[in-house]
Design a protein around this motif. Structure first.
Motif, PDB file in Angstrom:
ATOM      1  N   UNK A  58       0.765  -1.220   0.205  1.00  0.00           N
ATOM      2  CA  UNK A  58      -0.107  -0.163   0.060  1.00  0.00           C
ATOM      3  C   UNK A  58       0.879   1.154  -0.032  1.00  0.00           C
ATOM      4  N   UNK A  59       0.525   2.048  -0.911  1.00  0.00           N
ATOM      5  CA  UNK A  59       1.409   3.480  -0.921  1.00  0.00           C
ATOM      6  C   UNK A  59       2.618   3.036  -1.077  1.00  0.00           C
ATOM      7  N   UNK A  79     -10.575  -3.344  -0.487  1.00  0.00           N
ATOM      8  CA  UNK A  79     -11.385  -2.214   0.303  1.00  0.00           C
ATOM      9  C   UNK A  79     -10.567  -1.349   1.229  1.00  0.00           C
ATOM     10  N   UNK A  80      -9.564  -2.104   1.788  1.00  0.00           N
ATOM     11  CA  UNK A  80      -8.667  -1.117   2.628  1.00  0.00           C
ATOM     12  C   UNK A  80      -7.498  -0.476   2.056  1.00  0.00           C
ATOM     13  N   UNK A  81      -7.604  -0.429   0.492  1.00  0.00           N
ATOM     14  CA  UNK A  81      -6.662   0.026  -0.311  1.00  0.00           C
ATOM     15  C   UNK A  81      -5.035  -0.544  -0.446  1.00  0.00           C
ATOM     16  N   UNK A  82      -5.333  -2.096  -0.286  1.00  0.00           N
ATOM     17  CA  UNK A  82      -4.020  -2.724  -0.207  1.00  0.00           C
ATOM     18  C   UNK A  82      -4.175  -3.608  -1.328  1.00  0.00           C
ATOM     19  N   UNK A 122      -5.168   3.936  -6.162  1.00  0.00           N
ATOM     20  CA  UNK A 122      -3.939   3.366  -5.522  1.00  0.00           C
ATOM     21  C   UNK A 122      -2.701   3.331  -6.423  1.00  0.00           C
ATOM     22  N   UNK A 123      -1.519   3.257  -5.824  1.00  0.00           N
ATOM     23  CA  UNK A 123      -0.304   2.869  -6.836  1.00  0.00           C
ATOM     24  C   UNK A 123       0.348   1.933  -5.801  1.00  0.00           C
ATOM     25  N   UNK A 192      12.414   3.877 -15.974  1.00  0.00           N
ATOM     26  CA  UNK A 192      11.529   4.314 -14.908  1.00  0.00           C
ATOM     27  C   UNK A 192       9.831   4.046 -15.281  1.00  0.00           C
ATOM     28  N   UNK A 193       9.108   3.706 -14.077  1.00  0.00           N
ATOM     29  CA  UNK A 193       7.885   3.849 -14.192  1.00  0.00           C
ATOM     30  C   UNK A 193       7.104   3.717 -13.093  1.00  0.00           C
ATOM     31  N   UNK A 194       5.788   4.611 -13.239  1.00  0.00           N
ATOM     32  CA  UNK A 194       5.098   4.790 -12.066  1.00  0.00           C
ATOM     33  C   UNK A 194       3.696   4.333 -12.378  1.00  0.00           C
ATOM     34  N   UNK A 195       2.953   3.520 -11.874  1.00  0.00           N
ATOM     35  CA  UNK A 195       1.662   3.076 -12.115  1.00  0.00           C
ATOM     36  C   UNK A 195       0.477   3.301 -10.965  1.00  0.00           C
ATOM     37  N   UNK A 196      -0.732   3.981 -11.769  1.00  0.00           N
ATOM     38  CA  UNK A 196      -1.603   4.947 -11.039  1.00  0.00           C
ATOM     39  C   UNK A 196      -3.055   3.920 -11.461  1.00  0.00           C
ATOM     40  N   UNK A 197      -3.626   3.299 -10.394  1.00  0.00           N
ATOM     41  CA  UNK A 197      -4.755   2.531 -10.698  1.00  0.00           C
ATOM     42  C   UNK A 197      -5.994   3.471 -10.803  1.00  0.00           C
TER      43      UNK A 197
END
Length: 231
Positions: A58-59, A79-82, A122-123, A192-197
Motif C-alpha cells: 500500500x502506497x 477495500x482497505x486500499x491494499x 492507489x499505486x 523508470x515507471x510509475x503506475x496509478x490505478x
C-alpha cells in the motif's frame, strides 16, 4: 502468444525496434490473455499446494504479516486500499506456465510471471525501475502508466542497493499509456515507471531477465535462478 500480440509485425521486428530500446503498446491486442487472470485464477493460485511468494503493498510500502488465502481475503484487502502481488505465479497455474514458456521460446532470458490485484485510486509502488524487460497485460479494470528512459542510474546491477530517489534528477521525456482489458505495454529493462490505478484492476506482468543481466548480478533476487524454464 507474443507473436499474436505483435501482429501485423513479428518477433524479429520487435527485437530490432523495441527490445531493450523503446516501449511498445498495443490496444486490444492481448485479448487472448484476458482469460488467464480473473477472480477464479486468484482462488486457484492462492490455493496452490506449493509455497507461494505473495506481497501485500500500500502506497509503496510492504504490509507485513498479511497473507490472503482466498479471493474474499483479497477483496477485503482491496477495500482497505491494499494491493496483492503474486510473484512466480507460473508455478501455480498451468495457463500462466504456458504463457511463460511461450515467452521463453521467442526471447532470450529467464521468464517469470507476476499477478497484480490493485484497488482503484492507489499505486502499489513509487517511481522505480526493474532489471528485467516487462510485458504488462491488463485483464480487468484500468491503469495509467507513466514511464521514461533512465539516464541517471544506468550502472546499477542486480544485488546493488538501489536509490530510486534519483528519479528526481531525471530529465528524459515523460510518456504515458492507459491500459484497459486486452491492452498490453512493453517497458524495457531499467526504464523508470510509475503506475496509478484508475479502476479496480487485474494485470499480468511477464518479466524477462536478459542473460547479460543475470551474468553480471552480484546477487539474484528472490525467485530468480539464472536458469531458463525450457532448454
Amino acid at each position: 502468444m507474443l507473436a499474436e500480440w505483435l501482429r501485423p509485425n513479428d518477433a524479429r521486428w520487435f527485437a530490432a525496434n523495441h527490445l531493450g530500446k523503446a516501449p511498445c503498446a498495443r490496444p486490444s491486442a492481448a485479448t487472448d490473455a484476458v482469460p488467464l487472470f480473473g477472480w477464479d485464477t486468484i482462488d486457484r493460485v492462492l490455493g496452490s499446494h506449493r509455497a507461494l511468494d505473495v506481497l501485500t503493498v500500500a502506497a509503496g510500502e510492504l504490509i507485513a504479516g498479511v497473507r490472503p488465502g482466498s479471493r474474499e481475503d483479497v477483496a477485503r484487502l482491496m477495500a482497505a486500499g491494499v494491493s496483492v502481488v503474486v510473484r512466480a505465479a507460473e508455478l501455480h497455474d498451468s495457463g500462466l506456465a504456458r504463457l511463460a514458456d511461450r515467452f521463453e521460446q521467442v526471447l532470450p532470458g529467464e521468464v517469470h510471471v507476476q499477478l497484480y490485484v490493485t484497488p482503484a485510486g492507489t499505486n502499489s509502488y513509487g517511481w522505480h525501475y526493474d532489471f528485467e524487460d516487462v510485458f504488462i497485460v491488463q485483464t480487468a479494470g484500468a491503469k495509467d502508466y507513466y514511464f521514461r528512459a533512465n539516464t541517471v542510474a544506468r550502472d546499477a546491477v542486480l544485488g546493488d542497493e538501489l536509490d530510486f530517489t534519483s528519479v528526481k534528477r531525471e530529465s528524459s521525456p515523460l510518456y504515458s499509456a492507459r491500459l484497459v482489458a486486452g491492452d498490453w505495454l512493453y517497458l524495457p529493462a531499467r526504464w523508470w515507471h510509475l503506475v496509478k490505478c484508475v479502476e479496480d484492476s487485474l494485470s499480468i506482468s511477464v518479466g524477462v531477465m536478459a542473460p547479460a543481466e543475470l551474468a553480471r548480478a552480484r546477487r539474484l533476487p528472490a525467485g530468480w535462478t539464472g536458469q531458463r524454464r525450457i532448454g
